[in-house]
Scaffold this motif. Structure first.
Motif, PDB file in Angstrom:
ATOM      1  N   TYR A 228       5.360  -2.964   0.202  1.00  0.00           N
ATOM      2  CA  TYR A 228       4.786  -1.454   0.537  1.00  0.00           C
ATOM      3  C   TYR A 228       4.335  -1.480   1.778  1.00  0.00           C
ATOM      4  O   TYR A 228       4.761   0.186   2.328  1.00  0.00           O
ATOM      5  N   ASP A 229       3.856  -1.991   1.676  1.00  0.00           N
ATOM      6  CA  ASP A 229       3.070  -1.502   2.943  1.00  0.00           C
ATOM      7  C   ASP A 229       4.021  -1.373   4.354  1.00  0.00           C
ATOM      8  O   ASP A 229       3.857  -0.917   5.358  1.00  0.00           O
ATOM      9  N   SER A 230       4.302  -2.781   4.505  1.00  0.00           N
ATOM     10  CA  SER A 230       5.567  -3.064   4.875  1.00  0.00           C
ATOM     11  C   SER A 230       6.610  -2.378   5.914  1.00  0.00           C
ATOM     12  O   SER A 230       7.053  -2.016   6.922  1.00  0.00           O
ATOM     13  N   ILE A 231       6.892  -1.490   4.340  1.00  0.00           N
ATOM     14  CA  ILE A 231       8.191  -0.355   4.589  1.00  0.00           C
ATOM     15  C   ILE A 231       7.335   0.400   5.182  1.00  0.00           C
ATOM     16  O   ILE A 231       8.655   1.340   6.071  1.00  0.00           O
ATOM     17  N   ILE A 232       6.550   1.286   4.392  1.00  0.00           N
ATOM     18  CA  ILE A 232       6.393   2.145   4.661  1.00  0.00           C
ATOM     19  C   ILE A 232       5.364   2.377   6.741  1.00  0.00           C
ATOM     20  O   ILE A 232       5.373   3.004   7.586  1.00  0.00           O
TER      21      ILE A 232
END
Length: 335
Positions: A228-232
């Motif tokens: 999630y952190d990476s895509i955001i």
């Protein structure tokens, strides 16, 4: 906070100098009073004979209930910086002298590895060869200190947990290092202003995962949040560019329906990802079945068709319409 205390002997000398200026640890005063069974006259006689600070003892007599080693919130606490390997190797000795520790990751790292952090040549290879704070060597030192400090026992058999905090750049630079600190039971963490919000979220997330999930499910949980952190993070720049371009055209009284739609879809995906990430940690905290949760969220994260199309359009549109006079201003468009 006392910096660079190289040995217990030096620490005792430093506290002697402090006592001469009226700075005496509460525990020292309590120890003197307990020794004489809280007799005011005997305590004051010892103050005179051994050179302890009268004001500190008088203040304790007037403000405490006289229970040995009880925590008087108004009493003086003295902490030391744990930034030299000897501070951690001799942690039990320093626990006897100080009330707690603050780990200085910058100095500890360079003294553990013998690597000058100001050397440009060493800085270029530090990441490659892992002589940095986010390394196994430093983590082992920190784990050792936390264990010794939290389980400190006096010579009389009294357990006195010493607090351990951390300052320095590492918790701000490496989210996984911050995760390690929380999982290890550290008492406090110092963060840079620009990373405070993310760090606070990361701390809460780690506490929930470590307390609510069995060990075999913790790694998949962390990996899910990292996704999630990476895509955001990935969509932050293309989304910011389109929002900036929209604002630029609005200022020029121009309208582009397709661009307006792209911005709206970026915003929807961004909000959905953040909502899903927040929902996931809440459900873990509430005790939902993680096996079911991970399947649902993996499915959401794996479908990138719309997102990839939006990012591709953003890149093409941005580079085909160079409207910024100064490329240095481009960075402002990312926020």
């Amino acid at each position: 906070m006392i910096p660079f205390v190289r040995s217990p002997e030096e620490a005792i000398h430093v506290q002697k100098i402090m006592s001469e200026e009226g700075l005496v640890r509460e525990e020292v005063v309590q120890g003197v009073m307990a020794k004489y069974k809280w007799s005011r006259e005997k305590v004051l006689r010892e103050v005179k004979e051994e050179g302890l600070v009268r004001a500190a003892v008088f203040d304790y007599i007037e403000n405490s209930e006289g229970r040995g080693y009880s925590d008087n919130g108004k009493g003086l606490k003295i902490y030391m910086m744990a930034e030299i390997p000897s501070n951690i190797i001799l942690a039990e000795e320093f626990c006897r002298i100080f009330d707690g520790f603050s780990i200085g990751t910058n100095d500890l790292t360079q003294l553990v590895f013998g690597a000058d952090r100001d050397s440009e040549n060493l800085a270029r290879s530090a990441e490659k060869y892992r002589y940095q704070a986010n390394s196994e060597a430093i983590k082992r030192f920190i784990s050792l200190l936390i264990d010794k400090a939290h389980n400190y026992t006096t010579s009389e058999g009294l357990k006195l947990k010493r607090k351990v905090g951390i300052c320095g750049q590492a918790p701000s630079d490496y989210p996984e290092f911050l995760q390690f600190l929380v999982a290890s039971g550290i008492d406090s963490i110092s963060l840079n202003f620009d990373t405070f919000a993310k760090g606070k979220v990361n701390c809460h997330r780690t506490e929930v995962i470590e307390n609510k999930l069995p060990e075999d499910l913790r790694k998949p949980a962390y990996e899910l949040f990292y996704s999630y952190d990476s895509i955001i993070s990935e969509i932050r720049i293309p989304r910011g560019r389109m929002r900036y371009l929209k604002h630029y055209l609005e200022q020029s009284s121009k309208k582009d329906d397709k661009l307006w739609d792209i911005v709206m879809r970026f915003d929807q995906i961004y909000e959905l990802l953040n909502d899903n990430r927040e929902s996931l940690i809440n459900k873990i905290e509430q005790g939902h079945d993680f096996q079911k949760l991970i399947k649902n969220h993996q499915k959401i994260l794996s479908d990138r068709t719309q997102l990839d199309a939006l990012i591709a359009y953003s890149n093409q549109r941005w580079h085909s319409q160079r409207f910024l006079e100064d490329e240095d201003n481009e960075e402002d468009a990312y926020y």
